[in-house]
Structure formats: structure tokens, C-alpha cells
Design a protein around this motif. Structure first.
Motif, short mmCIF file in Angstrom:
data_model
loop_
_atom_site.label_atom_id
_atom_site.label_comp_id
_atom_site.label_asym_id
_atom_site.label_seq_id
_atom_site.Cartn_x
_atom_site.Cartn_y
_atom_site.Cartn_z
N ALA A 119 1.09 -1.34 0.14
CA ALA A 119 -0.11 0.01 0.50
C ALA A 119 0.75 1.53 -0.49
CB ALA A 119 -1.03 -0.05 0.79
N LEU A 120 1.95 1.23 0.85
CA LEU A 120 2.61 2.38 0.61
C LEU A 120 3.39 2.56 -0.53
CD1 LEU A 120 4.28 2.44 4.30
CD2 LEU A 120 2.16 3.84 2.90
N ALA A 121 4.00 1.37 -1.43
CA ALA A 121 5.37 1.70 -1.99
C ALA A 121 4.12 1.60 -3.54
CB ALA A 121 5.56 0.10 -2.23
N CYS A 122 3.12 2.10 -4.01
CA CYS A 122 2.54 2.38 -4.80
C CYS A 122 1.67 3.36 -4.89
CB CYS A 122 1.61 0.68 -6.10
SG CYS A 122 2.59 -0.84 -6.13
N LEU A 123 1.35 3.95 -5.62
CA LEU A 123 -0.43 5.59 -5.86
C LEU A 123 -1.52 4.77 -5.31
CD1 LEU A 123 1.38 7.91 -8.02
CD2 LEU A 123 2.45 7.43 -5.28
N PRO A 124 -1.85 5.21 -4.70
CA PRO A 124 -3.31 4.83 -4.17
C PRO A 124 -3.81 4.46 -5.96
CG PRO A 124 -3.26 7.16 -3.41
CD PRO A 124 -1.87 6.91 -3.91
N ASN A 125 -4.93 3.50 -6.30
CA ASN A 125 -5.26 2.79 -7.47
C ASN A 125 -4.85 2.23 -7.89
OD1 ASN A 125 -8.18 4.23 -6.66
ND2 ASN A 125 -8.12 5.83 -7.00
N HIS A 126 -3.19 2.14 -7.77
CA HIS A 126 -2.46 1.20 -8.57
C HIS A 126 -2.22 0.00 -7.74
CE1 HIS A 126 0.13 5.33 -10.05
NE2 HIS A 126 -1.64 5.07 -9.99
N ARG A 127 -1.97 -0.66 -8.93
CA ARG A 127 -1.99 -2.52 -8.37
C ARG A 127 -0.41 -2.67 -8.63
NH1 ARG A 127 -4.91 -6.82 -11.73
NH2 ARG A 127 -5.10 -5.25 -12.65
N MET A 128 -0.55 -3.16 -7.46
CA MET A 128 1.57 -3.79 -6.96
C MET A 128 1.75 -5.35 -7.86
SD MET A 128 4.07 -4.40 -4.48
CE MET A 128 3.83 -6.79 -3.82
N VAL A 129 2.37 -5.94 -9.11
CA VAL A 129 2.99 -6.85 -9.25
C VAL A 129 3.79 -7.53 -9.37
CG1 VAL A 129 0.50 -7.11 -11.53
CG2 VAL A 129 3.68 -6.21 -12.17
N ASP A 130 4.46 -8.54 -8.58
CA ASP A 130 5.57 -9.19 -8.07
C ASP A 130 5.68 -10.01 -9.35
OD1 ASP A 130 8.03 -10.06 -7.55
OD2 ASP A 130 7.11 -10.80 -5.63
N ILE A 131 6.99 -9.91 -10.28
CA ILE A 131 7.12 -11.05 -11.69
C ILE A 131 8.78 -11.83 -10.97
CG2 ILE A 131 6.15 -9.75 -13.27
CD1 ILE A 131 8.57 -8.06 -13.72
N ALA A 132 9.27 -10.49 -10.14
CA ALA A 132 10.79 -11.68 -9.24
C ALA A 132 10.75 -13.37 -10.14
CB ALA A 132 10.88 -11.02 -8.27
#
Length: 99
Positions: free
Chosen positions: A8-21
């Protein structure tokens, strides 16, 4: 719970985080991706987690575009310009690297 707070802190509001590592070979500095959007005039934005100033956009009134992303930790934030748009992201194989 801790991961949710970090995301929640890493992405701006209404943006979704994806992890492709886990989908990338170790120690690659960048990855090329093909982004397809529908409708063609929609916009797709992607940036490394915590770095919204490094945002890249596509597709500039085209149905698809290629973007080069610095891999970093393999986590990215995504934003779409329209709520009902469709998008697809695919990685391109780089010489010497198999995906």
C-alpha cells in the motif's frame, strides 16, 4: 499483514502491485515487455515499486508497444487509464536468457 502495508505504501493509490521476480532469471538488469491494450486509445502505466517518477506509459494510440524496464527487485506498480480496459503484458526473450 506486513506485506499488505508495504504494498500500500509502495504504489500510489488506485495502482496495483505485481511481482514478477520469480518469473525472471537472476541477475538480469532489464527486461523488455510487450504491452497490448484494448481499446487502442487506452493508456497503461508501469513503474518500479516506490519510484512513480520513473513511470513509463504506452501505447500512444497503438494497440501494442514495447517497453524496457529496469528489473530491480522485480516488483512493479501498474495503472490503467480506464476502468474497463483490457491489457496484456508479455516478456520478450533477450539473447542469452530464456524465459
Amino acid at each position: 499483514m506486513d506485506k499488505l502495508i508495504i504494498a500500500a505504501l509502495a504504489c500510489l493509490p488506485n495502482h496495483r502491485m505485481v511481482d514478477i521476480a520469480d518469473k525472471l532469471p537472476p541477475h538480469i538488469p532489464y527486461v523488455d515487455i510487450v504491452v497490448s491494450v484494448e481499446p487502442f486509445y487506452a493508456r497503461f502505466y508501469i513503474y518500479p515499486v516506490g519510484l512513480p517518477e520513473d513511470s513509463q506509459q504506452c501505447c500512444g494510440n497503438k494497440a501494442s508497444s514495447v517497453l524496457r524496464l529496469t528489473v530491480g527487485n522485480g516488483k512493479f506498480c501498474i495503472r490503467q487509464s480506464q476502468p474497463n480496459m483490457k491489457w496484456q503484458v508479455r516478456g520478450l526473450a533477450t539473447p542469452g536468457i530464456s524465459l
